[in-house]
Design a protein around this motif. Structure first.
Motif, PDB file in Angstrom:
ATOM      1  N   LEU A   1       1.025  -1.504   0.100  1.00 59.69           N
ATOM      2  CA  LEU A   1      -0.520   0.192   0.074  1.00 59.69           C
ATOM      3  C   LEU A   1       0.677   1.583   0.074  1.00 59.69           C
ATOM      4  O   LEU A   1       1.833   2.048   1.017  1.00 59.69           O
ATOM      5  CB  LEU A   1      -0.792  -0.020   1.548  1.00 59.69           C
ATOM      6  N   LEU A   2       0.707   1.740  -0.791  1.00 62.38           N
ATOM      7  CA  LEU A   2       1.512   3.553  -0.421  1.00 62.38           C
ATOM      8  C   LEU A   2       0.876   4.162  -0.932  1.00 62.38           C
ATOM      9  O   LEU A   2      -0.913   4.802  -1.389  1.00 62.38           O
ATOM     10  CB  LEU A   2       1.847   3.037  -2.382  1.00 62.38           C
ATOM     11  N   THR A   3       1.639   5.197   0.001  1.00 62.04           N
ATOM     12  CA  THR A   3       0.457   6.779   0.294  1.00 62.04           C
ATOM     13  C   THR A   3       1.562   7.683   0.514  1.00 62.04           C
ATOM     14  O   THR A   3       2.826   7.563   0.441  1.00 62.04           O
ATOM     15  CB  THR A   3      -0.056   6.554   1.431  1.00 62.04           C
ATOM     16  N   ASN A   4       1.429   9.255   1.285  1.00 56.24           N
ATOM     17  CA  ASN A   4       2.111   9.899   1.182  1.00 56.24           C
ATOM     18  C   ASN A   4       1.162  11.403   1.705  1.00 56.24           C
ATOM     19  O   ASN A   4      -0.286  10.856   2.308  1.00 56.24           O
ATOM     20  CB  ASN A   4       2.791  10.427  -0.153  1.00 56.24           C
ATOM     21  N   ASP A   5       1.551  12.270   1.995  1.00 59.07           N
ATOM     22  CA  ASP A   5       1.519  13.509   2.285  1.00 59.07           C
ATOM     23  C   ASP A   5       1.594  14.533   1.580  1.00 59.07           C
ATOM     24  O   ASP A   5       0.585  15.786   1.089  1.00 59.07           O
ATOM     25  CB  ASP A   5       1.706  13.556   4.321  1.00 59.07           C
ATOM     26  N   ASP A   6       2.201  14.480   0.390  1.00 58.64           N
ATOM     27  CA  ASP A   6       2.094  15.744  -0.777  1.00 58.64           C
ATOM     28  C   ASP A   6       0.657  15.760  -1.502  1.00 58.64           C
ATOM     29  O   ASP A   6       1.128  16.784  -2.660  1.00 58.64           O
ATOM     30  CB  ASP A   6       3.445  15.425  -2.120  1.00 58.64           C
TER      31      ASP A   6
ATOM     32  N   ARG B   1       4.884   9.659  -7.697  1.00 58.52           N
ATOM     33  CA  ARG B   1       5.108   8.454  -8.773  1.00 58.52           C
ATOM     34  C   ARG B   1       6.181   8.313  -9.225  1.00 58.52           C
ATOM     35  O   ARG B   1       6.548   6.994 -10.067  1.00 58.52           O
ATOM     36  CB  ARG B   1       4.938   9.302 -10.113  1.00 58.52           C
ATOM     37  N   ALA B   2       7.342   8.700  -8.381  1.00 60.65           N
ATOM     38  CA  ALA B   2       8.692   7.697  -8.596  1.00 60.65           C
ATOM     39  C   ALA B   2       9.009   6.744  -7.839  1.00 60.65           C
ATOM     40  O   ALA B   2       9.105   5.423  -8.428  1.00 60.65           O
ATOM     41  CB  ALA B   2       9.735   9.208  -8.544  1.00 60.65           C
ATOM     42  N   LEU B   3       8.294   7.479  -6.631  1.00 58.43           N
ATOM     43  CA  LEU B   3       8.635   5.868  -5.922  1.00 58.43           C
ATOM     44  C   LEU B   3       7.475   5.093  -6.557  1.00 58.43           C
ATOM     45  O   LEU B   3       7.544   3.568  -6.483  1.00 58.43           O
ATOM     46  CB  LEU B   3       8.087   6.728  -4.971  1.00 58.43           C
ATOM     47  N   TYR B   4       6.029   4.390  -6.939  1.00 57.23           N
ATOM     48  CA  TYR B   4       5.305   4.004  -7.606  1.00 57.23           C
ATOM     49  C   TYR B   4       6.116   3.156  -8.375  1.00 57.23           C
ATOM     50  O   TYR B   4       5.991   2.032  -8.879  1.00 57.23           O
ATOM     51  CB  TYR B   4       3.755   4.212  -7.809  1.00 57.23           C
ATOM     52  N   ASP B   5       6.739   3.732  -9.098  1.00 58.85           N
ATOM     53  CA  ASP B   5       6.957   3.611 -10.855  1.00 58.85           C
ATOM     54  C   ASP B   5       8.332   2.357 -10.442  1.00 58.85           C
ATOM     55  O   ASP B   5       8.204   1.795 -10.911  1.00 58.85           O
ATOM     56  CB  ASP B   5       7.088   4.588 -11.941  1.00 58.85           C
ATOM     57  N   ALA B   6       8.789   2.768  -9.353  1.00 58.76           N
ATOM     58  CA  ALA B   6      10.320   1.938  -8.885  1.00 58.76           C
ATOM     59  C   ALA B   6       9.502   0.677  -8.329  1.00 58.76           C
ATOM     60  O   ALA B   6      10.536  -0.061  -8.598  1.00 58.76           O
ATOM     61  CB  ALA B   6      11.144   3.208  -7.857  1.00 58.76           C
TER      62      ALA B   6
END
Length: 280
Positions: free
Chosen positions: A21-26, A34-39
């Motif tokens: 599960l990928l989240t963030n606060d930005d 998106r950089a982290l999602y793609d990686a």
């Protein structure tokens, strides 16, 4: 939360490989996200459950209701990072193997920052669920001719953060890291095109605190965190082994932290409790 139960059965998180599960606060459309999602999506099953818009510095603020919207990467939530974790782990994606929060544009360094950061707070929320979590942030020095918010606009500049996060995500659980650690707080330096891979350094949060408040005498208070300016000038006393020192020296800082607040024995406080209420 509107539509949560209905969407929970859509099977967004697959079980064939490591599910994240990928989240963030930005916000879900941030470049670091998106950089982290793609990686991660190159080798893991990643589902976004992230705020619709910027929720920086909200800490663990929680809503009672939050609308959820389908998104090409998963789900966008009209709420905070903590909302996203509760919604994701309880309804939208309940069987994930791990949570990653980031990649935040801006470092989350120092003990005093941890409680106010939405990025870190999402990892804390996950730790209370017993799900391994990594909070990932990028140190953007700022200063100079280019304003801070106009830096780190390319996914490639997040390479140190995405590479280290992926490495830890692949190996930390099997290595037993989370048997004693609630979550990892990772901060990485910006990556230039020809930079070598930044090494990982295991750190502890710095305790240096340098917040100031100035009153103009006419009803206005200006609050400033002087740490960032001091970091740019290398004018801070943090020793080796602290998160700030590691990042300024070009390392990826990884602090293993626990989510529940710890307590320590205190003879003086025990004495006060024993004397109450006779001495009142």
């Amino acid at each position: 939360m509107e539509k949560l139960l209905a969407l929970a059965g859509t099977g967004a998180c697959m079980a064939d490989s490591l599910s994240v599960l990928l989240t963030n606060d930005d916000g879900i459309d941030a470049v670091g996200f998106r950089a982290l999602y793609d990686a991660l999506a190159d080798w893991a099953d990643v589902t976004a459950v992230a705020p619709m818009d910027d929720q920086s510095a909200v800490g663990r603020q929680l809503s009672t209701d939050a609308a959820v919207h389908e998104h090409s990467l998963g789900y966008a939530i009209d709420g905070t990072p903590a909302d996203c974790i509760v919604a994701g782990l309880e309804a939208l994606c309940p069987d994930v193997d791990a949570v990653v929060s980031g990649c935040n544009k801006g470092a989350n360094l120092g003990a005093y920052v941890l409680g106010r950061s939405g990025t870190v707070s999402a990892a804390v929320e996950s730790a209370f669920f017993g799900v391994p979590a990594i909070a990932t942030s990028l140190y953007v020095p700022g200063g100079g001719e280019v304003p801070w918010h106009e830096q780190a606009t390319s996914p490639a500049e997040f390479r140190n953060a995405t590479r280290a996060t992926g490495y830890l995500l692949r190996h930390a659980v099997d290595a037993g890291v989370f048997e004693r650690t609630g979550y990892l707080n990772l901060n990485a330096p910006i990556a230039a095109a020809d930079d070598p891979v930044a090494p990982i350094e295991i750190t502890r949060p710095s305790t240096l605190y340098d917040m100031t408040a100035n009153h103009d005498g006419e009803g206005q208070i200006t609050l400033e965190d002087r740490i960032w300016e001091r970091m740019r000038a290398d004018d801070f006393p943090d020793p080796e082994g602290t998160d700030r020192r590691a990042v300024v020296e070009g390392h990826v800082s990884v602090s293993p932290l626990t989510a529940p607040h710890t307590t320590e024995g205190h003879d003086a406080l025990d004495g006060l409790a024993e004397a109450y209420p006779e001495t009142v």
